[in-house]
Design an enzyme around this catalytic site. Structure first.
Site, PDB file in Angstrom:
ATOM      1  CE  LYS A 170      -7.014  -4.049   5.155  1.00 39.65           C
ATOM      2  NZ  LYS A 170      -5.601  -4.005   5.525  1.00 39.65           N
TER       3      LYS A 170
ATOM      4  CE1 TYR B 117       1.936  -7.429  -4.084  1.00 39.44           C
ATOM      5  CE2 TYR B 117       1.216  -6.396  -1.900  1.00 39.44           C
ATOM      6  CZ  TYR B 117       1.689  -7.273  -2.866  1.00 39.44           C
ATOM      7  OH  TYR B 117       2.202  -8.564  -1.815  1.00 39.44           O
TER       8      TYR B 117
ATOM      9  CB  CYS C 178       0.846  -6.297  14.050  1.00 38.74           C
ATOM     10  SG  CYS C 178       2.295  -5.078  13.730  1.00 38.74           S
ATOM     11  N   GLY C 179       0.172  -9.643  13.241  1.00 40.21           N
ATOM     12  CA  GLY C 179      -0.249 -11.101  13.813  1.00 40.21           C
ATOM     13  C   GLY C 179      -1.783 -11.296  13.583  1.00 40.21           C
TER      14      GLY C 179
ATOM     15  CB  SER D  78      -0.318  -3.436   8.158  1.00 35.23           C
ATOM     16  OG  SER D  78      -1.665  -2.912   7.570  1.00 35.23           O
TER      17      SER D  78
ATOM     18  NE  ARG E 170       0.296  -8.723   2.445  1.00 36.59           N
ATOM     19  CZ  ARG E 170      -0.330  -8.154   3.776  1.00 36.59           C
ATOM     20  NH1 ARG E 170      -1.384  -8.961   4.107  1.00 36.59           N
ATOM     21  NH2 ARG E 170       0.175  -7.369   4.202  1.00 36.59           N
TER      22      ARG E 170
ATOM     23  CG  ASP F  76      -7.031  -7.356   6.906  1.00 39.30           C
ATOM     24  OD1 ASP F  76      -6.030  -7.133   7.531  1.00 39.30           O
ATOM     25  OD2 ASP F  76      -7.257  -6.764   5.964  1.00 39.30           O
TER      26      ASP F  76
ATOM     27  CG  HIS G   4      -6.920  -3.265  10.331  1.00 43.75           C
ATOM     28  ND1 HIS G   4      -5.563  -2.807  10.362  1.00 43.75           N
ATOM     29  CD2 HIS G   4      -6.608  -4.360   9.368  1.00 43.75           C
ATOM     30  CE1 HIS G   4      -4.726  -3.770   9.499  1.00 43.75           C
ATOM     31  NE2 HIS G   4      -5.347  -4.353   8.752  1.00 43.75           N
TER      32      HIS G   4
ATOM     33  NE  ARG H 274      -2.380  -1.291   3.452  1.00 43.34           N
ATOM     34  CZ  ARG H 274      -1.644  -0.591   4.550  1.00 43.34           C
ATOM     35  NH1 ARG H 274      -1.829   0.682   4.275  1.00 43.34           N
ATOM     36  NH2 ARG H 274      -0.982  -1.004   5.513  1.00 43.34           N
TER      37      ARG H 274
HETATM   38  P1  GTP Z   1      -2.079  -7.768   7.668  1.00 41.74           P
HETATM   39  O1  GTP Z   1      -2.562  -8.815   6.572  1.00 41.74           O
HETATM   40  O2  GTP Z   1      -0.776  -7.016   6.900  1.00 41.74           O
HETATM   41  O3  GTP Z   1      -3.018  -6.833   8.182  1.00 41.74           O
HETATM   42  O4  GTP Z   1      -1.214  -8.666   8.699  1.00 41.74           O
HETATM   43  P2  GTP Z   1      -1.416  -9.377  10.062  1.00 41.74           P
HETATM   44  O5  GTP Z   1      -2.051  -8.484  11.232  1.00 41.74           O
HETATM   45  O6  GTP Z   1      -2.823 -10.296   9.693  1.00 41.74           O
HETATM   46  O7  GTP Z   1      -0.390  -9.980  10.460  1.00 41.74           O
HETATM   47  P3  GTP Z   1       0.063 -11.562  10.431  1.00 41.74           P
HETATM   48  O8  GTP Z   1      -0.632 -12.695  11.217  1.00 41.74           O
HETATM   49  O9  GTP Z   1       0.257 -11.978   8.967  1.00 41.74           O
HETATM   50  O10 GTP Z   1       1.408 -11.521  10.980  1.00 41.74           O
HETATM   51  C1  GTP Z   1       2.578 -10.891  10.355  1.00 41.74           C
HETATM   52  C2  GTP Z   1       4.068 -11.248  10.732  1.00 41.74           C
HETATM   53  O11 GTP Z   1       3.891 -11.510  12.028  1.00 41.74           O
HETATM   54  C3  GTP Z   1       4.177 -12.754  10.160  1.00 41.74           C
HETATM   55  O12 GTP Z   1       5.740 -12.742   9.715  1.00 41.74           O
HETATM   56  C4  GTP Z   1       4.117 -13.666  11.294  1.00 41.74           C
HETATM   57  O13 GTP Z   1       4.844 -14.790  11.360  1.00 41.74           O
HETATM   58  C5  GTP Z   1       4.295 -12.897  12.613  1.00 41.74           C
HETATM   59  N1  GTP Z   1       3.769 -13.096  13.840  1.00 41.74           N
HETATM   60  C6  GTP Z   1       2.320 -13.258  13.940  1.00 41.74           C
HETATM   61  N2  GTP Z   1       2.152 -13.723  15.265  1.00 41.74           N
HETATM   62  C7  GTP Z   1       3.199 -13.594  15.907  1.00 41.74           C
HETATM   63  C8  GTP Z   1       3.531 -14.004  17.338  1.00 41.74           C
HETATM   64  O14 GTP Z   1       2.653 -14.263  18.053  1.00 41.74           O
HETATM   65  N3  GTP Z   1       4.778 -13.927  17.732  1.00 41.74           N
HETATM   66  C9  GTP Z   1       5.646 -13.399  16.740  1.00 41.74           C
HETATM   67  N4  GTP Z   1       7.085 -13.611  17.188  1.00 41.74           N
HETATM   68  N5  GTP Z   1       5.477 -13.303  15.455  1.00 41.74           N
HETATM   69  C10 GTP Z   1       4.270 -13.401  15.151  1.00 41.74           C
HETATM   70  C1  SPV Z   2      -2.832  -4.661   5.204  1.00 45.87           C
HETATM   71  O1  SPV Z   2      -1.731  -3.789   4.845  1.00 45.87           O
HETATM   72  O2  SPV Z   2      -3.265  -4.321   6.617  1.00 45.87           O
HETATM   73  C2  SPV Z   2      -3.234  -5.765   4.511  1.00 45.87           C
HETATM   74  C3  SPV Z   2      -2.832  -5.965   3.072  1.00 45.87           C
HETATM   75  O3  SPV Z   2      -3.998  -6.397   5.124  1.00 45.87           O
HETATM   76  S1  SPV Z   2      -3.657  -4.783   2.070  1.00 45.87           S
HETATM   77  O4  SPV Z   2      -4.488  -5.492   1.554  1.00 45.87           O
HETATM   78  O5  SPV Z   2      -2.454  -4.313   1.207  1.00 45.87           O
HETATM   79  O6  SPV Z   2      -3.993  -3.471   2.766  1.00 45.87           O
HETATM   80 MN    MN Z   3      -4.686  -5.687   7.283  1.00 47.30          MN
END
Ligand code: GTP
Ligand code: SPV
Ligand code: MN
Length: 618
Positions: free
Chosen positions: A241, A232, A285-286, A283, A400, A308, A261, A89
């Site tokens: 979003k 993208y 952050c898990g 984003s 992704r 999400d 979110h 983004r």
């Molecule tokens: P968006 O799709 O961008 O909104 O991201 P999201 O909030 O869904 O994050 P996602 O669960 O994909 O995690 C992002 C990164 O953080 C990945 O590389 C995970 O492996 C890592 N991660 C997620 N949960 C944890 C956790 O509990 N501990 C640690 N150390 N890393 C984590």
């Molecule tokens: C984020 O960035 O929080 C995502 C991926 O979930 S995107 O669809 O690019 O916003």
């Molecule tokens: Mn997101």
């Protein structure tokens, strides 16, 4: 000149067109207007069918945009490699277009709507020349549901169409629900690379068309989105979003609900009781990982509802009801493996679009963290030869997977419940190496809103910019709130007031605290169920907790760490609150609030005063 006669209207367009899939004159007129502006060669009305999917994937394979993966290893799946400069983004190119700048607020880029349309019109004029324009009807939430919303995306990117089919309820059913008296959101997307130049000469297409100039523009007053120049993720899948957060947050404020979110899960205790938890993290952050968590605490079960976005609306019984408006996951690939997120790994067995990951010699995908041992050789996300010692990442950090939620082995049956599920707890979090304890319960709804409003988090690869830099990301909504952030906080406070004692409890969590040696202090992933267990015990009044300056943390022995080895010193550090560093953060909060002037709700300023005095008394 093609002329199409329909019951209500005549389309006059330079483009040849397929049979319109609606008689709705508003839709027909809008499509005509956009076609006249963008001048596509052909208009395709999407019906969401399997044959449409097959035709589009075949076309994109022929064009080189998609690489089919090995059918035996990853059936029905494809790899896309984006332009190396179109990978996330673009927040500095994202605009909220409102009459008054104050309505967009200091955290959004702003433009007056007419001025922005003046900028956009020449960019969109002829931008689809030589291309097919797709008309993509979709529903956010179950079609026709009481919390759901409808939209149409016009796009010249077949890649976006395929992703929209996974991410939303896309197709004829949604179109049929767009009647003259329904509200629907109009979204227009162009990659900004016409195949015919101004002199009428044709230009060769590339595998990932995009434009150096990018604009992601939301017009909340007219329920419109205009996106130019990027193919993208959140820049191009406008349901996500742009609509479900930026536009929907404005709709929600007007109508007394919340567009967030947030992931959404159903949690079942050993006693067989169900709980529903939503969590807002910035984003990358898990969220996806928590949404798919496999509990390590015996007897507990977690099922996935969303990963999400969540729409929250007070239900007839006075509880806060939540739906996942999406129908798929657009998940971060790196870090996803059987040791961290087996549920995601099992979801992406097939029918998945991968973007910007590496291609193995066997015709499968790979990314950092997918397996402990990397492949000896691969093609990296930029299409170059790669080996483990090439000193480069094989997959882009924001690479992704796009996969239907129905392929998730832990999907809750309630995922498509149109009335939503009642929320018991809301979690706010971020990525913080220091200061923020593993889990803290807020002392009240107002304190919870204060916690959400003051979240800071280390920046990730999900947006363009410097990774690791600490920034305020209130409610994980910094890039997604479609109006003045301080007004958004007021709206949250008002929601709490009207929910009264039916309001869910609010907690802050931080899986990312690090020791001095830089390692994570908490094992995270499945072990986050230990934190969820304590949260449920708090909701049930079964755990006392211990009140400290920043909120309520688990009392000694309350957090179940049976079966994991965490040194006592790490446990102490995970919950350590240093009054000096916290007071320093309070000063930064003052500075942060100052930019919103007198729009900052008094309740939040009072929370800051209260926090300071509790910290000073430590
Ligand atoms: P968006 O799709 O961008 O909104 O991201 P999201 O909030 O869904 O994050 P996602 O669960 O994909 O995690 C992002 C990164 O953080 C990945 O590389 C995970 O492996 C890592 N991660 C997620 N949960 C944890 C956790 O509990 N501990 C640690 N150390 N890393 C984590
Ligand atoms: C984020 O960035 O929080 C995502 C991926 O979930 S995107 O669809 O690019 O916003
Ligand atoms: Mn997101």
């Amino acid at each position: 000149m093609t002329v199409i006669d329909t019951p209500d209207v005549t389309i006059n367009s330079a483009a040849a067109t397929g049979e319109p899939t609606t008689g709705n004159s508003e839709v027909l007129a809008w499509v005509t207007k956009i076609a006249e502006l963008t001048q596509p060669e052909y208009i395709h009305w999407c019906d969401g069918s399997q044959s449409e999917w097959s035709a589009l994937t075949e076309e994109l394979v022929a064009a080189g945009t998609l690489t089919p993966l090995n059918k035996n290893l990853r059936p029905g799946s494809f790899l896309a490699r984006s332009h190396p400069a179109d990978v996330a983004r673009v927040e500095d190119r994202t605009f909220i277009c409102t009459e008054h700048q104050a309505d967009a607020g200091p955290t959004n880029n702003w433009s007056e709507p007419a001025a922005m349309l003046e900028t956009l019109t020449p960019l969109f004029r002829g931008s689809m020349r030589g291309r097919t324009m797709y008309v993509v009807p979709f529903s956010m939430g179950p079609v026709g549901g009481p919390i759901s919303q409808l939209g149409i995306q016009i796009t010249d990117s077949p890649y976006a169409v395929l992703n929209m089919r996974i991410m939303t309820r896309m197709g004829q059913d949604a179109m049929d629900h767009i009647t003259p008296d329904t509200e629907w959101v109009r979204t227009v997307h162009s990659v900004g690379m016409p195949l015919v130049n101004d002199a009428g000469e044709s230009i060769d297409d590339v595998e990932w068309p995009c434009n150096d100039t990018k604009y992601i523009c939301q017009f909340p007053d007219t329920l419109e989105v205009w996106s130019f120049g990027s193919g993208y993720g959140g820049n191009a899948l406008l349901s996500k979003k742009c609509f479900a957060l930026r536009i929907a947050s404005v709709m929600a404020r007007k109508d007394g609900w919340l567009a967030e979110h947030m992931l959404l899960i159903k949690l079942t205790s050993p006693a067989g009781k169900d709980y529903h938890v939503a969590a807002a993290f910035p984003s990358a952050c898990g969220k996806t990982n928590l949404a798919m968590l496999r509990p390590t605490v015996p007897g507990w079960n977690v099922e996935t509802i969303g990963d999400d976005i969540a729409w929250l609306r007070p239900g007839p019984d006075g509880t806060l009801r939540a739906i996942n408006p999406e129908a798929g996951f657009f998940g971060v690939a790196p870090g996803t493996g059987y040791s961290t997120n087996p549920v995601a790994m099992d979801s992406i067995w097939g029918n998945t679009i991968f973007t910007n990951v590496a291609l193995t010699d066997e015709g499968d995908v790979w990314w950092e963290g997918m397996t402990e041992t990397p492949p000896a050789h691969a093609i990296d996300w930029e299409g170059n030869e790669w080996t483990p010692d090439s000193g480069r990442l094989a997959a882009h950090p924001n690479s992704r997977f796009t996969v239907p939620i129905t392929q998730c082995p832990t999907v809750a049956q309630e995922w498509s419940e149109s009335e939503g599920v009642p929320l018991d707890a809301i979690l706010f979090g971020g990525r913080r190496a220091t200061n923020v304890p593993l889990v803290t319960e807020s002392l009240s709804w107002e304190h919870g809103v204060f916690i959400g409003a003051t979240v800071s988090s280390e920046k990730t690869a999900a947006q363009e910019g410097t990774v690791g830099e600490l920034r305020r990301d209130p409610f994980g909504m910094l890039p997604f709130c479609g109006y003045n952030m301080a007004d958004y906080w007021s709206h949250w406070l008002e929601m709490g007031e009207s929910l009264g004692d039916k309001a869910p409890r609010i907690f802050q969590v931080n899986w990312f605290r690090k020791g001095d040696d830089g390692r994570f202090l908490w094992p995270g992933f499945g072990d986050n169920s230990r934190v969820l267990e304590w949260i449920v015990r708090r909701v049930e009044g079964e755990a006392e907790g211990q009140e400290i300056a920043v909120g309520r943390i688990p009392a000694a022995g309350e957090l179940n760490v049976e079966g994991i080895e965490i040194p006592a010193q790490d446990m102490t550090e995970l919950f350590d609150v240093n009054p000096q560093s916290w007071l320093a953060e309070c000063d930064l909060t003052d500075e942060y609030f100052a930019q919103f002037g007198d729009r900052v709700p008094a309740a939040l300023s009072e929370q800051l005063t209260g926090l300071r005095s509790r910290l000073s008394a430590m």
